[in-house]
Write an enzyme that holds these catalytic residues in place. Structure first.
Site, PDB file in Angstrom:
ATOM      1  N   ARG A   8      59.774  30.599 -56.733  1.00  0.00           N
ATOM      2  CA  ARG A   8      58.972  30.760 -55.516  1.00  0.00           C
ATOM      3  C   ARG A   8      58.977  32.188 -54.974  1.00  0.00           C
ATOM      4  O   ARG A   8      58.200  32.540 -54.109  1.00  0.00           O
ATOM      5  CB  ARG A   8      59.484  29.784 -54.443  1.00  0.00           C
ATOM      6  CG  ARG A   8      59.168  28.338 -54.751  1.00  0.00           C
ATOM      7  CD  ARG A   8      60.012  27.348 -53.968  1.00  0.00           C
ATOM      8  NE  ARG A   8      61.315  27.105 -54.588  1.00  0.00           N
ATOM      9  CZ  ARG A   8      62.181  26.181 -54.168  1.00  0.00           C
ATOM     10  NH1 ARG A   8      61.896  25.436 -53.120  1.00  0.00           N
ATOM     11  NH2 ARG A   8      63.339  26.019 -54.787  1.00  0.00           N
ATOM     12  N   SER A 406      70.244  86.028 -43.015  1.00  0.00           N
ATOM     13  CA  SER A 406      69.125  85.106 -43.234  1.00  0.00           C
ATOM     14  C   SER A 406      68.353  85.424 -44.509  1.00  0.00           C
ATOM     15  O   SER A 406      68.294  86.567 -44.942  1.00  0.00           O
ATOM     16  CB  SER A 406      68.160  85.189 -42.046  1.00  0.00           C
ATOM     17  OG  SER A 406      68.816  84.689 -40.910  1.00  0.00           O
TER      18      SER A 406
END
Ligand code: UD1
Ligand code: CA
Length: 463
Positions: A8, A406
């Protein structure tokens, strides 16, 4: 019983391996069974995709019985005959009904023993009994509930219109006296709409043989719900997770809008931690005390220390976070990320297999992979560890107190010595000694008046 296919569900996976509350349905049933009897006394009947099912729960130490052809729940018990021969009593659990509690199983056993029954079944009253076997009690209709004895169980497909109106259903949990079960089990037949041996028919078979068959009703009908369809599974999952949330609330955790959170059964959370809406805590995750887990974070199989702030949208898998660390928003911690005490991992930072030391910070837009980063390190915005050369992965080592400017790229394998500086926008391809400044970028050149000259030349052209 865990041999069925689960037709099912329309799934390529066996029913009992579908997950609710973050683990296979069968694993819930086994965990509960283990609270009642030791693993040596548990036999899992496998059949459909037997190997996969066995593998998924093997580490619990339970035994397995293979039902090669799945010819019904009665047939499943026929196959178990030899394995159960040394036992007086067998408790039968359904591999697809995971909400049953040890307390209820124990009550069922006690009732069975006190009734000296050959078969005892756990029943429940359901508002909508559709699909379940109905319990036909002995004695006067209307007063049936007062008598424990059962005449038969009738499956949905075989039930008469009158029987379909019965709200007392068979939960699929039973206790049998083993000798009585196997003395009569061969009387089961396949003369039913499914052509299967129904274990439920044992009620009628044993009664006709003069044996005592009784039923006891559970007080919490929610515990016996099965998972035959996706819709049923979804309901069980929601139920289990709400139970989990309630346990955590009782243990001192604040959860806002618990029905929006997805918290797996094995997750642990310390007291005074606050969980905001739409958080997922998955697998074996452990969250410490006094944390705040903000919305849209998804944390899997990770250990988070005390007092950690996880800001919105943080994704974490197989990672360990030290006390007082701050993560997110939108950090992605992939497997093997170890973040030290009080460290920060910020916006759009991705990490994989790294150690970030105590108090170190990588706050913005970075990729840090295969790296060992010391304490008190500052990783500038946009820093990338270039860990992959197309064939192999290489390691970056950044020692204590380093400052990475950075937009630096660190081409591994490479080591930045203690206290060194890396100038912004450097491409670092060689080791940097301690306390040095490394610059790996083109020198800036300035052409005075260049822009003005260009504008004037354009103006002249237009005239
Ligand atoms: C069964 C009961 C029904 C009860 C319901 C409760 C029967 C015939 N019916 O129906 O009365 O109300 O449970 O949830 O028993 N399995 C095997 N081998 C097989 C067939 C099934 O191991 O050959 C296993 C399944 O994997 C499952 C369990 O037995 O875990 C129950 O089987 P399922 O087909 O789900 O039975 P239901 O139709 O739910
Ligand atoms: Ca079922």
């Amino acid at each position: 019983m865990a041999a069925g296919k689960g037709t099912r569900l329309k799934s390529k996976h066996p029913k009992v391996l579908h997950e609710i509350g973050g683990k296979p349905i069968l694993a819930h049933v086994i965990a509960t069974a283990q609270k009642v009897v030791p693993a040596e006394g548990i036999f899992v009947i496998v059949g459909h995709e037997a190997e996969r099912v066995r593998e998924a729960v093997a580490r619990t130490g339970v035994n397995f019985i293979v039902q090669t052809e799945q010819r019904g729940t009665g047939h499943a018990l026929m196959v178990a005959r030899e394995a159960l021969s040394g036992y007086d009593q067998v408790i039968v659990l359904s591999g697809d009904a995971p909400l049953i509690t040890a307390d209820t199983i124990e009550k069922l056993i006690d009732f069975h023993t006190s009734q000296k029954a050959a078969m005892t079944l756990l029943s429940a009253d359901l508002d909508n009994p559709y699909g379940y076997g109905r319990v036909i009690r002995k004695g006067v209709p209307g007063r049936a509930g007062r008598r424990p004895e059962v005449r038969a169980i009738v499956e949905e497909k075989s039930a008469t219109a009158q029987q379909k109106k019965i709200h007392e259903i068979n939960s699929g949990f039973y206790v049998f006296a083993v000798p009585a079960l196997y003395e009569h089990i061969d009387r089961l037949s396949t003369a039913n709409p499914h052509g299967e041996y129904y274990l439920t028919d044992m009620a009628g078979v044993l009664r006709r043989a003069g044996k005592k068959v009784v039923a006891t009703k559970t007080s919490d009908a929610g515990e016996i719900l099965g998972s035959n369809t996706r819709a049923e599974m979804m309901m069980l999952d929601a139920r289990l997770r709400l139970v989990k949330c309630r346990e955590l609330l009782d243990a001192g955790v604040t959860i806002f809008y618990p029905h929006t959170c997805v918290i797996d059964s094995d997750v642990e959370v310390g007291a005074d931690t606050v969980i905001e809406p739409f958080v997922q805590l998955l697998g074996h995750t452990k969250i410490g005390a006094d944390c705040r887990i903000r919305s849209y974070s998804v944390i899997g199989n990770s250990v988070v220390g005390d007092g950690v702030t996880v800001r919105p949208g943080t994704i974490m898998e197989d990672s360990r976070i030290g006390a007082g660390a701050v993560l997110g928003p939108y950090s992605h911690l992939r497997p093997g990320s170890e973040v030290g005490e009080g460290a920060h991992v910020g916006n759009f930072v991705e990490t994989k297999k790294i150690k970030l030391g105590k108090g170190s910070k990588a706050n913005h837009l970075s990729y840090l992979g295969d790296a060992e980063i010391g304490e008190g390190v500052n990783i500038g915005a946009g820093t990338i560890t270039c860990n992959y050369d197309g064939v192999n992965k290489h390691k970056t080592v950044i020692e204590d107190g380093v400052f990475i400017g950075s937009d630096s790229t660190l081409v591994a394998p490479v080591r930045i010595g203690r206290g060194a500086y890396v100038g912004a926008a450097s491409c670092i391809t060689e080791d940097v000694p301690a306390d040095a400044l490394a610059l790996g970028r083109a020198r800036q050149s300035v052409k005075e008046g260049w822009a003005r000259a260009k504008r004037e030349a354009q103006k002249e052209k237009r005239h």
